[in-house]
Design a protein around this motif. Structure first.
Motif, PDB file in Angstrom:
ATOM      1  N   LEU B  24       8.253 -20.040  -5.121  1.00  0.00           N
ATOM      2  CA  LEU B  24       8.083 -18.951  -4.153  1.00  0.00           C
ATOM      3  C   LEU B  24       7.891 -17.630  -4.888  1.00  0.00           C
ATOM      4  N   LEU B  27       4.388 -17.442  -6.162  1.00  0.00           N
ATOM      5  CA  LEU B  27       3.420 -17.158  -5.097  1.00  0.00           C
ATOM      6  C   LEU B  27       3.470 -15.683  -4.703  1.00  0.00           C
ATOM      7  N   VAL B  28       4.666 -15.129  -4.656  1.00  0.00           N
ATOM      8  CA  VAL B  28       4.813 -13.706  -4.358  1.00  0.00           C
ATOM      9  C   VAL B  28       4.144 -12.865  -5.449  1.00  0.00           C
ATOM     10  N   GLU B  30       1.546 -13.785  -7.142  1.00  0.00           N
ATOM     11  CA  GLU B  30       0.095 -13.872  -6.882  1.00  0.00           C
ATOM     12  C   GLU B  30      -0.315 -12.868  -5.814  1.00  0.00           C
ATOM     13  N   LEU B  31       0.494 -12.736  -4.786  1.00  0.00           N
ATOM     14  CA  LEU B  31       0.178 -11.767  -3.730  1.00  0.00           C
ATOM     15  C   LEU B  31       0.248 -10.336  -4.258  1.00  0.00           C
ATOM     16  N   GLN B  33      -0.506  -9.445  -7.235  1.00  0.00           N
ATOM     17  CA  GLN B  33      -1.778  -9.249  -7.961  1.00  0.00           C
ATOM     18  C   GLN B  33      -2.913  -8.985  -6.980  1.00  0.00           C
ATOM     19  N   ALA B  34      -2.910  -9.718  -5.876  1.00  0.00           N
ATOM     20  CA  ALA B  34      -3.950  -9.506  -4.862  1.00  0.00           C
ATOM     21  C   ALA B  34      -3.872  -8.083  -4.314  1.00  0.00           C
ATOM     22  N   ALA B  35      -2.646  -7.594  -4.155  1.00  0.00           N
ATOM     23  CA  ALA B  35      -2.485  -6.244  -3.606  1.00  0.00           C
ATOM     24  C   ALA B  35      -3.070  -5.186  -4.530  1.00  0.00           C
ATOM     25  N   VAL B  37      -5.746  -5.342  -6.051  1.00  0.00           N
ATOM     26  CA  VAL B  37      -7.198  -5.284  -5.810  1.00  0.00           C
ATOM     27  C   VAL B  37      -7.537  -4.267  -4.726  1.00  0.00           C
ATOM     28  N   VAL B  38      -6.666  -4.140  -3.734  1.00  0.00           N
ATOM     29  CA  VAL B  38      -6.999  -3.267  -2.596  1.00  0.00           C
ATOM     30  C   VAL B  38      -6.352  -1.888  -2.706  1.00  0.00           C
ATOM     31  N   ARG B  39      -5.590  -1.653  -3.771  1.00  0.00           N
ATOM     32  CA  ARG B  39      -4.976  -0.328  -3.948  1.00  0.00           C
ATOM     33  C   ARG B  39      -5.956   0.594  -4.665  1.00  0.00           C
ATOM     34  N   ILE B  40      -6.942   1.045  -3.939  1.00  0.00           N
ATOM     35  CA  ILE B  40      -7.946   1.944  -4.496  1.00  0.00           C
ATOM     36  C   ILE B  40      -8.040   3.171  -3.592  1.00  0.00           C
ATOM     37  N   ALA B  41      -8.538   4.248  -4.167  1.00  0.00           N
ATOM     38  CA  ALA B  41      -8.672   5.482  -3.385  1.00  0.00           C
ATOM     39  C   ALA B  41      -9.793   5.331  -2.362  1.00  0.00           C
ATOM     40  N   ARG B  42      -9.519   5.800  -1.161  1.00  0.00           N
ATOM     41  CA  ARG B  42     -10.548   5.754  -0.118  1.00  0.00           C
ATOM     42  C   ARG B  42     -10.541   7.081   0.627  1.00  0.00           C
TER      43      ARG B  42
END
Lengths: 472, 57
Positions: B24, B27-28, B30-31, B33-35, B37-42
């Motif tokens: 577990l 797996l957490v 891995e998530l 790491q996935a996060a 990817v989306v932590r970018i300035a917008r």
């Protein structure tokens, strides 16, 4: 099944039923006999609805005899993934948690299938709540792959894929949140269609992820998926995500070929992002050459790396799944299997900001695919980077996950997996076809052309045949 | 003092058998790491699809 009925498609069976060359009762009896003879090896059905199915078949037969033919599903046995609610019949999610869950009413999709005259043959095995895995610690065993019962079907629509591949039932339903129709369709060598988001009602299908769940058909051919879609696609005012795009003739492009179509290849997905096995790659290239020979044009398309689609899909699906399962995970975690418990609980650790960012990034990816598809009609890549893996291993753990399906869950566009060849070991290989929103008919047309051009639909699992011979 | 992974689970009212904790936790990770990817300035106004909008009935 009598007269090799098990090897016929829904389209072929329907033609015979319509002209009363085949009785729905005879067909249903043949399916029941085949399930009884073979499914002890495959575990594809959790529940066989023998008496109910025969009653529905007799009703269909009487209606057709009276001249009231309802359409291509009339009198056709269909399996339901056991997350589709059935009135008065247990809908377990293949979980100890829902072992005694008996819904009061049918899912909208089940109602639509019944209205189309389909015969509900039974409830099929699934990964626990459409997420768990091929688990041995649940009340029912995992489905096995008919091409080799030592191998995994993948999931989560595992039983539906195995049952259709083995010819136990000509069509079944699946659900697809991160590839759960297309993955098992690929590994079991059948056709699986994830419709455009909103095209098929989610109402009465046990939820996993509010914004990524899709119901859809799993059949031997793309044509049969199209025939099932004619019944399954309907606006449902009781489903907040339901779309109302107007009529779509899902079967209208079947047999029309692919001359003049523009095919985009997302080559970096499977060459550099997550490299494919050589046999899969060779089959993919052979398919492209064959499609070009039939008049399609092919060009490469660049999207964000596959890992970005995977990351966005994972963050959204785990967060939404935890939101759905949190009360049960707190109260009775022991009623889940290990895989399901782990995958659902992991969502507790996704930060709110990361979920929001994933949703924002999703919008970018939707726009990216829409822009790319101005220059092409469909996008293709291998469905899976490999053929079926061993049963008992967690195929979805680790960074090199086997499937490329998730891109079309994130964007919501229509997607289809069809068998486009076989490995040297005789295992199915699959092609993924994705399209623009609500162009499901075009995706199905391309899948149908691939099946015809590559000649993959005449080969059934040899094991199923040997089991059949042993049973006779 | 930082909490152990098991303590973090318990703080959320969750519990798994001890043998399942390592998988577990992986797996957490891995998530997480996935996060990244989306932590970018917008830009604030970039995502009208995400905005809450009301429409006149």
């Amino acid at each position: 099944m009598n007269d090799d009925l098990h090897a016929l498609t829904i389209a072929e069976l329907s033609r015979r039923i319509r002209v009363r060359d085949l009785s729905p009762v005879e067909l249903t009896q043949a399916c029941i006999a085949r399930v009884k003879a073979l499914d002890g090896q495959l575990n594809s059905f959790i529940l066989l609805l023998e008496e109910q199915a025969l009653a529905e078949a007799r009703k269909a037969e009487a209606e057709i005899a009276a001249g009231d033919w309802k359409g291509p599903l009339h009198g056709i046995p269909i399996g339901l993934k056991d997350i589709y609610n059935t009135a008065g019949v247990a809908t377990t999610g293949h979980s100890g948690l829902f072992r005694d869950h008996v819904p009061a009413e049918d899912a909208t999709t089940v109602r639509l299938l019944r209205e189309a005259g389909a015969v509900i043959l039974g409830k099929t095995a699934t990964w626990e709540f459409a997420i768990g895995g091929s688990s041995f610690d649940l009340p029912w065993p995992p489905a096995r792959n008919p091409w080799n019962t030592a191998l995994d079907t993948s999931g989560s629509s595992s039983g539906s894929a195995a049952a259709v591949a083995a010819g136990l039932v000509p069509g079944s339903t699946g659900s697809d949140t991160g590839g759960s129709i297309r993955g098992p369709a690929a590994w079991c060598g059948i056709a699986g269609h994830k419709p455009t988001y909103g095209l098929v009602s989610r109402r009465g299908i046990l939820p996993l992820s509010f914004s990524l769940d899709h119901g859809g058909p799993m059949c031997w051919t793309a044509e049969d998926c199209a025939l099932m879609m004619q019944a399954l696609a309907a606006h449902d005012p009781l489903d907040a995500a339901s779309a109302d795009p107007g009529p779509i003739d899902f079967a209208g492009g079947i047999g029309q070929g692919i001359a003049g179509l523009r095919i985009g290849v997302v080559r970096h997905f499977f060459e550099t992002d997550v490299p494919c096995e050589p046999e899969v790659l060779a089959t993919f290239e052979a398919t492209l050459r064959a499609l070009q020979a039939e008049g399609a044009t092919v060009r490469d398309v660049i999207l964000s790396p596959f890992g970005v689609y995977g990351a966005v899909g994972s963050l959204i699906s785990r967060s939404e799944a935890f939101a759905i399962h949190e009360p049960h995970l707190r109260a009775t975690p022991e009623l889940y299997g290990e895989y399901g418990r782990r995958r659902l609980m992991a969502g507790a650790f996704v930060r709110a900001g990361d979920y929001v960012n994933a949703m924002r990034h999703r919008s970018r990816l939707v726009a990216e695919v829409a822009e790319a598809m101005k220059a092409v009609d469909v996008l293709v890549f291998p469905t899976s980077r490999q053929t079926a893996g061993p049963l008992g291993e967690d195929s979805m753990s680790g960074r090199l996950q086997p499937f490329f399906n998730r891109a079309f869950n994130v964007t919501g566009g229509p997607a289809l997996s069809v068998c486009n060849g076989f490995s040297a070991a005789g295992l199915p290989i699959a092609l993924h076809v994705g399209g623009r929103p609500f162009e499901d008919d075009l995706v199905l047309r391309v899948g149908d052309a691939v099946e015809r051009i590559m000649g993959t639909r005449t080969r059934r699992p040899a094991l199923a045949e040997s089991l059949q011979a042993a049973a006779e | 003092m930082s909490m152990s992974f098991e303590e973090k689970l318990a703080a959320m009212g969750l519990k798994v058998p001890p043998a399942e904790l390592p998988k577990l936790e992986a797996l957490v990770a891995e998530l997480a790491q996935a996060a990244e990817v989306v932590r970018i300035a917008r830009p604030y106004l970039e995502e009208p699809q995400s905005a809450f909008r009301l429409q006149r009935a």
